[in-house]
Motif scaffolding. Structure first.
Motif, mmCIF file in Angstrom:
data_model
loop_
_atom_site.group_PDB
_atom_site.id
_atom_site.type_symbol
_atom_site.label_atom_id
_atom_site.label_comp_id
_atom_site.label_asym_id
_atom_site.label_seq_id
_atom_site.Cartn_x
_atom_site.Cartn_y
_atom_site.Cartn_z
ATOM 1 N N GLY A 1 1.609 -12.448 3.206
ATOM 2 C CA GLY A 1 1.546 -11.280 2.454
ATOM 3 C C GLY A 1 2.452 -11.507 1.036
ATOM 4 O O GLY A 1 3.399 -12.353 1.202
ATOM 5 N N VAL A 2 1.876 -11.032 0.033
ATOM 6 C CA VAL A 2 2.284 -11.240 -1.097
ATOM 7 C C VAL A 2 3.144 -10.098 -1.473
ATOM 8 O O VAL A 2 3.064 -8.989 -1.155
ATOM 9 C CB VAL A 2 1.348 -11.241 -2.421
ATOM 10 N N ILE A 3 4.467 -10.288 -1.724
ATOM 11 C CA ILE A 3 5.643 -9.151 -2.234
ATOM 12 C C ILE A 3 5.186 -8.602 -3.748
ATOM 13 O O ILE A 3 5.280 -9.554 -4.629
ATOM 14 C CB ILE A 3 6.988 -9.743 -2.104
ATOM 15 N N GLY A 4 4.977 -7.486 -3.772
ATOM 16 C CA GLY A 4 4.828 -6.732 -5.016
ATOM 17 C C GLY A 4 5.924 -5.827 -5.288
ATOM 18 O O GLY A 4 6.261 -5.372 -4.471
ATOM 19 N N TRP A 5 6.249 -5.862 -6.695
ATOM 20 C CA TRP A 5 7.147 -4.771 -7.077
ATOM 21 C C TRP A 5 6.413 -3.508 -7.558
ATOM 22 O O TRP A 5 5.462 -3.846 -8.462
ATOM 23 C CB TRP A 5 8.150 -5.286 -8.162
ATOM 24 N N VAL A 6 6.710 -2.365 -7.320
ATOM 25 C CA VAL A 6 6.201 -1.012 -7.780
ATOM 26 C C VAL A 6 7.272 -0.151 -8.060
ATOM 27 O O VAL A 6 8.417 -0.118 -7.608
ATOM 28 C CB VAL A 6 5.092 -0.497 -6.489
ATOM 29 N N ASP A 7 6.838 0.809 -8.878
ATOM 30 C CA ASP A 7 7.926 1.884 -9.309
ATOM 31 C C ASP A 7 8.020 2.626 -8.048
ATOM 32 O O ASP A 7 7.203 2.929 -7.209
ATOM 33 C CB ASP A 7 7.197 2.958 -10.237
ATOM 34 N N TYR A 8 9.562 3.062 -7.858
ATOM 35 C CA TYR A 8 9.920 3.723 -6.672
ATOM 36 C C TYR A 8 9.091 4.929 -6.259
ATOM 37 O O TYR A 8 9.007 5.228 -5.195
ATOM 38 C CB TYR A 8 11.561 3.818 -6.561
ATOM 39 N N ARG A 9 8.696 5.464 -7.431
ATOM 40 C CA ARG A 9 7.871 6.816 -7.051
ATOM 41 C C ARG A 9 6.615 6.568 -6.432
ATOM 42 O O ARG A 9 6.143 7.531 -6.050
ATOM 43 C CB ARG A 9 8.007 7.504 -8.494
ATOM 44 N N LYS A 10 6.239 5.516 -6.449
ATOM 45 C CA LYS A 10 4.875 5.151 -5.705
ATOM 46 C C LYS A 10 5.122 4.616 -4.298
ATOM 47 O O LYS A 10 3.942 4.503 -3.555
ATOM 48 C CB LYS A 10 4.030 4.000 -6.530
#
Length: 80
Positions: free
Chosen positions: A39-48
């Motif tokens: 799996g690819v690790i993705g960074w997202v906004d914590y609010r999502k």
């Protein structure tokens, strides 16, 4: 905050772009047939995070934080 409260990261933790560049970009999960899925690790906004299938299911608690450097403790989240 209680001294023995479990925290999600130390207070004030911030992952800079330079630090992020040193972290893993993929993870390897074992499937029921013992094969592995990458799996690819993705960074997202914590609010999502409430929308993501993360375990433990802490996404809604993270998404409710007033700002990204706030902490989650035993007082406001029941850990599995």
């Amino acid at each position: 905050m209680k001294d023995d409260a479990r925290l999600l990261g130390p207070p004030g933790l911030h992952i800079t772009p330079a630090l992020r560049a040193t972290l893993a970009e993929t993870e390897h999960d074992e499937l029921p047939d013992r094969s592995r899925e990458t799996g690819v690790i993705g960074w997202v906004d914590y609010r999502k995070t409430a929308e993501l299938p993360v375990f433990p299911p802490i996404g809604p608690a993270l998404a409710a934080l007033p700002e990204p450097r706030a902490t989650v403790t035993d007082e406001d989240y029941t850990w599995l």
